[in-house]
Scaffold this active site. Structure first.
Site, PDB file in Angstrom:
ATOM      1  N   ASP A  46       0.812  -1.216   0.000  1.00 22.01           N
ATOM      2  CA  ASP A  46       0.000   0.000   0.000  1.00 22.01           C
ATOM      3  C   ASP A  46       0.846   1.267   0.000  1.00 22.01           C
ATOM      4  O   ASP A  46       0.545   2.226  -0.718  1.00 22.01           O
ATOM      5  CB  ASP A  46      -0.930   0.024   1.225  1.00 22.01           C
ATOM      6  N   GLY A 221       8.622  17.106   5.089  1.00 16.93           N
ATOM      7  CA  GLY A 221       8.479  17.540   3.706  1.00 16.93           C
ATOM      8  C   GLY A 221       7.275  18.431   3.478  1.00 16.93           C
ATOM      9  O   GLY A 221       7.066  18.916   2.361  1.00 16.93           O
ATOM     10  N   LYS A 222       6.473  18.676   4.499  1.00 18.14           N
ATOM     11  CA  LYS A 222       5.279  19.509   4.341  1.00 18.14           C
ATOM     12  C   LYS A 222       5.663  20.976   4.178  1.00 18.14           C
ATOM     13  O   LYS A 222       6.600  21.469   4.815  1.00 18.14           O
ATOM     14  CB  LYS A 222       4.337  19.327   5.535  1.00 18.14           C
ATOM     15  N   HIS A 280       6.277  12.515  14.051  1.00 17.36           N
ATOM     16  CA  HIS A 280       5.778  13.691  13.329  1.00 17.36           C
ATOM     17  C   HIS A 280       5.729  14.946  14.210  1.00 17.36           C
ATOM     18  O   HIS A 280       6.289  15.982  13.872  1.00 17.36           O
ATOM     19  CB  HIS A 280       4.372  13.419  12.787  1.00 17.36           C
ATOM     20  N   LYS A 363      -0.490  16.858  21.059  1.00 14.72           N
ATOM     21  CA  LYS A 363      -1.790  16.184  21.164  1.00 14.72           C
ATOM     22  C   LYS A 363      -2.151  15.547  19.829  1.00 14.72           C
ATOM     23  O   LYS A 363      -2.071  16.196  18.781  1.00 14.72           O
ATOM     24  CB  LYS A 363      -2.865  17.205  21.579  1.00 14.72           C
ATOM     25  N   ARG A 371     -10.723  17.081  11.308  1.00 15.24           N
ATOM     26  CA  ARG A 371      -9.453  16.607  10.752  1.00 15.24           C
ATOM     27  C   ARG A 371      -8.568  17.822  10.509  1.00 15.24           C
ATOM     28  O   ARG A 371      -8.905  18.703   9.706  1.00 15.24           O
ATOM     29  CB  ARG A 371      -9.689  15.864   9.437  1.00 15.24           C
ATOM     30  N   LYS A 410      -3.743  35.747  15.446  1.00 17.28           N
ATOM     31  CA  LYS A 410      -4.994  36.112  16.094  1.00 17.28           C
ATOM     32  C   LYS A 410      -4.728  37.291  17.025  1.00 17.28           C
ATOM     33  O   LYS A 410      -3.861  37.211  17.902  1.00 17.28           O
ATOM     34  CB  LYS A 410      -5.506  34.912  16.900  1.00 17.28           C
ATOM     35  N   LEU A 429      -2.588  34.678   6.229  1.00 15.97           N
ATOM     36  CA  LEU A 429      -1.929  34.245   4.996  1.00 15.97           C
ATOM     37  C   LEU A 429      -2.428  32.844   4.690  1.00 15.97           C
ATOM     38  O   LEU A 429      -1.953  31.861   5.265  1.00 15.97           O
ATOM     39  CB  LEU A 429      -0.403  34.235   5.145  1.00 15.97           C
TER      40      LEU A 429
END
Length: 521
Positions: A46, A221-222, A280, A363, A371, A410, A429
């Site tokens: 997969d 890689g994000k 991560h 968390k 999500r 904010k 942004l």
């Protein structure tokens, strides 16, 4: 997928023009460095079908994998032909019914770069055949001996890493170091705890040098994760604010609105901490908390990540909440008495001058009400609040990693009108709005390209892996022994109520009456 996404702009660099950094990177890939062989081990699984091959396809169609240099090899135990593997992959690369003739032509050319070899993971026979196929490709490309490049991607369970590494070292490495190389890419989970990770590192380390090993964590890689160093160290406004004098707490949050979805048996072996938090979210934590590196060289950046990991103090019992969603054990592959957490909220504390006293709340959870993955840096209250607006909420800097990549600050502003009243708003942004013509690459595309370039900045070094496991191993062992229990929570909720209580205890102040809405185009 529109046809416009397939357009590749080609341009040459005139003698009087200085090449850009991107031009130099592209030239590095397409220059004559000998043939490039990319081997996907576990090609019928997969991960390979959903992530590895699509990433290679996207790189190919953008011109980063020149067909005159590259050949892709699939290797697995499944006994299938080249065409059978290509047909299995086709649906993961392009939806035929929506594809234009040009797109299908590009797909066909890419699929014909793929050759399949069947064999076991612990026998030399299959790997000898694989080496023969790679050598034939190198010969066809007229690569001089030792100048070829061989990349092995482990889309495999960690249990076979040692045997596969041994087979590659015995049968398939580049025959000399003349401008060529052999590199391996290993996927997480890299071990289950400190001891198993060290054992795995030692086994592979006896066969390959550290510069040859690329431990991949796709979060690195994000797009927004890669932006963190720029945000922190290229903007004057953040430099004096990024410390315990101004920041009250930091949250790094990962939420999924679905459960294990048929992967219960696999997930139950690891749990949410091993699956998400230890790798991560901890990588994101490093980039948020590390000191400024000497330069952008990979080793300088990774040195600073290790330093901040080694500054984390042992996790306290009263700063952990574990949860398991109701219905998780209904999966027939999950034991009836499973204590495996599907939710965890853990506070990390850093013992150094910059962060002493600032809680970092990591968390993650499955089967929650939304999500998303984001970072929330909450600043301290404004001293001497003359506007009496603290009830509305504190200033926060939010980095939305997924979905709808965005960064927003904010803050409190005056409500339009005749009255001097305040309201929460944001400086926003949003990438989809600001960069409408830009295509944000998938994380695996970037990281595979980095392995070809030999850039280890976004990969995990061995001492970094050791330091990360050292933080979580004591807690994980207690969970495995049943000494730390998971509390039930309702699917579709925010998670256990105790997690919100922990947030409040850590000093997080909830903003009431404000919801960030991604801008529309």
């Amino acid at each position: 997928m529109g046809s416009s996404e397939w357009h590749i702009e080609k341009r040459s660099i005139s003698p009087n023009e200085s090449p850009s950094f991107k031009d130099l990177q592209n030239l590095q890939i397409t220059s004559e460095n000998g043939s490039l062989s990319i081997v996907v081990l576990g090609a019928s699984g997969d991960l390979a079908k959903k992530k590895t091959f699509p990433a290679l396809f996207h790189l190919y169609r953008q011109g980063f994998l020149p067909p005159e240099e590259v050949r892709i090899f699939g290797y697995a135990r499944t006994k299938i032909s080249d065409d059978e593997l290509r047909n299995r992959l086709r649906g993961y690369l392009v939806q035929d019914k929506d594809a234009s003739p040009e797109q299908l032509d590009v797909l066909s050319k890419f699929l014909h770069l793929i050759k399949y070899v069947s064999g076991s993971y612990d026998s030399e026979d299959g790997f000898r055949v694989l080496d023969k196929e790679i050598s034939e490709h190198e010969s066809l490309k007229n690569s001089s001996e030792g100048s070829s490049r061989r990349l092995f991607y482990f889309a495999l369970p960690p249990s076979v890493y040692p045997s596969v590494s041994k087979m590659i070292k015995t049968c398939c490495v580049n025959k000399s170091d003349l401008d060529g190389w052999t590199r391996i890419v290993v996927e997480k989970p890299f071990g289950r705890d400190l001891e198993s990770a060290e054992e795995l590192s030692t086994q592979i380390g006896k066969l390959f040098d550290e510069p040859q090993i690329y431990r991949i964590d796709h979060y690195l890689g994000k797009e927004l994760v890669q932006n963190m160093l720029v945000l922190r160290f290229a903007n004057r406004m953040f430099l004096p604010l990024w410390n315990r004098d101004n920041i009250s707490n930091v949250q790094i949050v990962f939420r999924e609105d679905f459960g294990t979805d048929g992967r219960g048996g696999y997930f139950d072996q690891y749990g949410i901490i091993r699956d998400i938090i230890q790798n991560h979210l901890l990588q994101v934590f490093c980039l948020l908390a590390m000191e400024k590196p000497v330069s952008l060289k990979p080793e300088h950046i990774r040195d600073e990540k290790v330093k901040v990991l080694e500054s984390v103090v042992p996790i306290k019992d009263d700063e952990v909440v574990l949860g398991q969603y109701e219905g998780y054990r209904d999966d027939p592959t999950v034991p009836d008495n499973s204590n495996t957490p599907t939710f965890a909220s853990v506070i990390l504390r850093v013992h150094n001058e910059r962060w002493e006293g600032v809680p970092f709340i990591l968390k993650a959870g499955k089967a929650l009400g939304s999500r998303k993955a984001d970072v929330r840096v909450q600043f301290k209250d404004v001293p001497g609040d003359i506007f009496k607006c603290q009830k509305q909420g504190r200033n926060e800097f939010v980095i939305r990693l997924q979905p709808h990549e965005a960064m927003y600050m904010k803050l409190t502003v005056k409500q339009p009108g005749l009255e001097m009243s305040t309201v929460q708003s944001e400086l926003d942004l949003s990438y989809r709005q600001r960069y409408q013509k830009a295509t944000i690459p998938e994380a695996y595309e970037r990281l595979i390209l980095d392995t070809i370039r030999g850039d280890q900045q976004h990969f995990v070094r061995r001492d970094e892996l050791r330091a990360s496991w050292k933080i979580f191993t004591p807690l994980l062992h207690r969970i495995d022994k049943g000494e730390f229990k998971s509390v039930p929570y309702t699917p579709g909720s925010r998670g256990p109520a105790q997690a919100d209580e922990l947030l409040e205890k850590a000093g997080y102040v909830q903003t009431h009456g404000y919801i960030w809405i991604p801008p529309t185009l």
